[in-house]
Design an enzyme around this catalytic site. Structure first.
Site, PDB file in Angstrom:
ATOM      1  CB  ILE A 200       0.116  10.445  -4.741  1.00 25.32           C
ATOM      2  CG1 ILE A 200       0.712  10.768  -6.111  1.00 25.32           C
ATOM      3  CG2 ILE A 200       0.120   8.932  -4.509  1.00 25.32           C
ATOM      4  CD1 ILE A 200       2.170  10.360  -6.273  1.00 25.32           C
ATOM      5  N   PRO A 201      -3.147  11.011  -2.990  1.00 22.71           N
ATOM      6  CG  PRO A 201      -5.461  11.101  -3.224  1.00 22.71           C
ATOM      7  CD  PRO A 201      -4.188  11.327  -3.955  1.00 22.71           C
ATOM      8  CG  HIS A 202      -0.231   8.428   0.666  1.00 20.92           C
ATOM      9  ND1 HIS A 202       0.109   9.563  -0.030  1.00 20.92           N
ATOM     10  CD2 HIS A 202       0.550   8.420   1.761  1.00 20.92           C
ATOM     11  CE1 HIS A 202       1.070  10.201   0.613  1.00 20.92           C
ATOM     12  NE2 HIS A 202       1.350   9.539   1.713  1.00 20.92           N
ATOM     13  N   GLY A 203      -3.009   6.638   2.568  1.00 19.22           N
ATOM     14  CA  GLY A 203      -3.192   6.445   3.996  1.00 19.22           C
ATOM     15  C   GLY A 203      -2.992   4.996   4.363  1.00 19.22           C
TER      16      GLY A 203
ATOM     17  CB  ILE B 294      -1.412   4.396  -2.472  1.00 15.14           C
ATOM     18  CG1 ILE B 294      -1.003   4.644  -3.918  1.00 15.14           C
ATOM     19  CG2 ILE B 294      -0.737   3.140  -1.913  1.00 15.14           C
ATOM     20  CD1 ILE B 294      -1.396   3.556  -4.886  1.00 15.14           C
TER      21      ILE B 294
END
Length: 153
Positions: A63-66, A101
């Site tokens: 779930i890469p997110h930033g 996300i």
């Protein structure tokens, strides 16, 4: 926010073409409805977060997110790989399911709720297995819709 509200069909790819972590993140960012300048800033934010700690949460999921000022609100993308992809996940296993996300810094609550909703879906074995078998965007959206109906969302 429901996942079916967050993810338009054009923000879902089955299968993802990339074969490495960087490529997966870039491919997911390219699915977002943003312009070129925002794309670069989003990619930088996600990769910066990834340098802090891998967002490969284990069990074939990342779930890469930033967070970045380059967007308003929250954006997402989803993809399933055709083959397992190394991602430096906490369990050391490659990933197959990837959610991206990205939100503006002021949207902490919605960002966390979206991450929690994704985690809930992926902790449901039936949903996760259906996503792994999904052969089309409509298959993916059906899994999310059915989950939301079961949860009364």
């Amino acid at each position: 926010m429901k996942l079916t509200d967050l993810l338009r069909p054009e923000q879902i790819r089955v299968p993802l073409a990339a074969s490495d972590k960087q490529g997966l993140i870039e491919e997911l960012v390219d699915l977002l409805p943003v312009n070129g300048d925002s794309r670069g800033r989003i990619l930088d934010a996600v990769l910066e977060r990834e340098r802090v700690m891998s967002t490969g949460i284990g069990r074939a999921v990342a779930i890469p997110h930033g967070k970045t000022e380059a967007i308003e609100g929250i954006l997402g993308a989803f993809g399933r790989t055709s083959e397992p992809v190394p991602f430096d996940a906490i369990d050391g296993e490659p990933v197959r399911l990837c959610f991206l996300i990205v939100s503006e810094p002021r949207t902490t609550g919605p960002h966390i709720r979206t991450l929690a909703q994704i985690s809930r879906v992926l902790n449901n074995t039936r949903c996760k297995d259906a996503l792994l078998r999904a052969s089309s965007v409509e298959d993916v959206l059906r899994v999310f819709r059915e989950d939301e109906e079961r949860e009364g969302l």
